[in-house]
Design a protein around this motif. Structure first.
Motif, PDB file in Angstrom:
ATOM      1  N   THR B  56     109.402  -7.818  90.442  1.00 19.44           N
ATOM      2  CA  THR B  56     109.773  -7.509  89.061  1.00 19.44           C
ATOM      3  C   THR B  56     109.731  -8.788  88.245  1.00 19.44           C
ATOM      4  O   THR B  56     110.153  -9.839  88.724  1.00 19.44           O
ATOM      5  CB  THR B  56     111.185  -6.897  88.988  1.00 19.44           C
ATOM      6  OG1 THR B  56     111.179  -5.637  89.665  1.00 19.44           O
ATOM      7  CG2 THR B  56     111.605  -6.654  87.544  1.00 19.44           C
ATOM      8  N   ASN B  57     109.213  -8.680  87.025  1.00 23.58           N
ATOM      9  CA  ASN B  57     109.317  -9.781  86.082  1.00 23.58           C
ATOM     10  C   ASN B  57     109.657  -9.208  84.718  1.00 23.58           C
ATOM     11  O   ASN B  57     110.003  -8.020  84.598  1.00 23.58           O
ATOM     12  CB  ASN B  57     108.052 -10.634  86.075  1.00 23.58           C
ATOM     13  CG  ASN B  57     106.806  -9.884  85.620  1.00 23.58           C
ATOM     14  OD1 ASN B  57     106.895  -8.833  84.968  1.00 23.58           O
ATOM     15  ND2 ASN B  57     105.651 -10.406  85.986  1.00 23.58           N
ATOM     16  N   GLU B  58     109.551 -10.033  83.692  1.00 24.22           N
ATOM     17  CA  GLU B  58     109.977  -9.593  82.368  1.00 24.22           C
ATOM     18  C   GLU B  58     109.050  -8.528  81.786  1.00 24.22           C
ATOM     19  O   GLU B  58     109.415  -7.850  80.838  1.00 24.22           O
ATOM     20  CB  GLU B  58     110.062 -10.789  81.421  1.00 24.22           C
ATOM     21  CG  GLU B  58     108.742 -11.470  81.139  1.00 24.22           C
ATOM     22  CD  GLU B  58     108.339 -12.454  82.222  1.00 24.22           C
ATOM     23  OE1 GLU B  58     109.048 -12.551  83.245  1.00 24.22           O
ATOM     24  OE2 GLU B  58     107.300 -13.124  82.043  1.00 24.22           O
ATOM     25  N   MET B  59     107.868  -8.388  82.340  1.00 28.31           N
ATOM     26  CA  MET B  59     106.920  -7.414  81.806  1.00 28.31           C
ATOM     27  C   MET B  59     106.951  -6.091  82.546  1.00 28.31           C
ATOM     28  O   MET B  59     106.814  -5.028  81.923  1.00 28.31           O
ATOM     29  CB  MET B  59     105.488  -7.971  81.865  1.00 28.31           C
ATOM     30  CG  MET B  59     105.192  -9.077  80.889  1.00 28.31           C
ATOM     31  SD  MET B  59     103.475  -9.594  80.981  1.00 28.31           S
ATOM     32  CE  MET B  59     102.621  -8.118  80.387  1.00 28.31           C
ATOM     33  N   SER B  61     107.404  -3.945  86.766  1.00 24.75           N
ATOM     34  CA  SER B  61     107.759  -3.925  88.183  1.00 24.75           C
ATOM     35  C   SER B  61     106.547  -3.450  88.971  1.00 24.75           C
ATOM     36  O   SER B  61     105.763  -2.624  88.487  1.00 24.75           O
ATOM     37  CB  SER B  61     108.939  -2.993  88.444  1.00 24.75           C
ATOM     38  OG  SER B  61     110.101  -3.471  87.814  1.00 24.75           O
ATOM     39  N   ASP B  82     101.872  -1.534  74.344  1.00 24.48           N
ATOM     40  CA  ASP B  82     101.431  -1.487  75.733  1.00 24.48           C
ATOM     41  C   ASP B  82     100.133  -0.698  75.895  1.00 24.48           C
ATOM     42  O   ASP B  82      99.613  -0.576  77.010  1.00 24.48           O
ATOM     43  CB  ASP B  82     102.523  -0.875  76.611  1.00 24.48           C
ATOM     44  CG  ASP B  82     103.751  -1.764  76.707  1.00 24.48           C
ATOM     45  OD1 ASP B  82     104.874  -1.221  76.687  1.00 24.48           O
ATOM     46  OD2 ASP B  82     103.574  -3.010  76.787  1.00 24.48           O
TER      47      ASP B  82
END
Lengths: 114, 110
Positions: B56-59, B61, B82
């Motif tokens: 998972t990151n800020e953008m 999963s 998006d």
């Protein structure tokens, strides 16, 4: 930090002409790759350069050539342009993070051959 | 040739989670799963990558199945920004070259 930069943004050429596209990688990145993206398709790998040496070449004719300079910027040259060379040309710079390599793409140069 | 299979297009309502599937049944043990996206006429943008654990990151999963033959990219709260083509890519961690397929065109519906 500035990202990958490419010039020019757009270009129109005539069949048979030659074109040079330019790319400056992210500061500190020593590897540059070039990709061609025709409309409706994913990018296709053309070349990769690392420390001024060619490290990889995709399935493109000899009309396509590239080089990398001591400051790690790069040029892509295409000779004897064909209508089918019309595409978005993308440059990516690569940096190693841990064990993996990460690629960061520039905005591309839109080439139209008429 | 690309080692992944993705649906050509998907729709998702704005504010909902977008779940983008990818099949990579021939993935080998030292190959990572990467996701990039390309907003119209821009260069591809890195999203996330993983080997076998969920990431998972800020953008987004990334969920990778236990057998590693498929994965799902999750955008938790999709927005109109998006809207893009999402590429799932399998590559060796030391391989600089990216082999792109045709990706999934994600439409976010207002």
């Amino acid at each position: 930090d500035a990202g990958v930069t490419q010039s020019p943004t757009h270009l129109i050429k005539t069949r048979g002409q030659q074109v040079t596209l330019r790319c400056s990688p992210i500061s500190g990145h020593k590897s540059v790759s070039w990709y061609q993206q025709v409309l409706g398709q994913g990018p296709q790998f053309i070349f990769q350069y690392y420390e001024k040496e060619e490290r990889g070449r995709g399935n493109f004719p000899d009309r396509f050539s590239a080089r990398q300079f001591p400051n790690y910027s790069s040029e892509l040259n295409v000779n004897a342009l064909l209508l089918g060379d019309s595409a978005l040309y993308l440059c990516a710079s690569t940096v190693r993070t841990g064990e993996a390599y990460e690629q960061y793409f520039g905005p591309g140069t839109r080439l139209t051959v008429t | 040739d690309a080692k992944t299979t993705q649906p050509p297009s998907m729709d998702c309502a704005e504010g909902r989670a977008a779940n983008l599937p990818c099949n990579h049944s021939t993935i080998s043990g030292n190959e990572y799963v990467y996701w990039y996206r390309q907003i119209h006429s821009q260069g591809p943008q890195y999203i996330i990558h993983g080997l076998k654990n969920n990431e998972t990151n800020e953008m987004a999963s990334l969920i990778i199945t236990e057998d590693r033959k498929s994965s799902t990219l999750i955008l938790p709260h999709a927005t109109l920004r998006d809207t893009a083509v999402y590429y799932c890519i399998v590559r060796h961690f030391r391989d600089d070259k990216i082999i792109f397929g045709k990706g999934t065109r994600l439409h976010i519906l207002p």
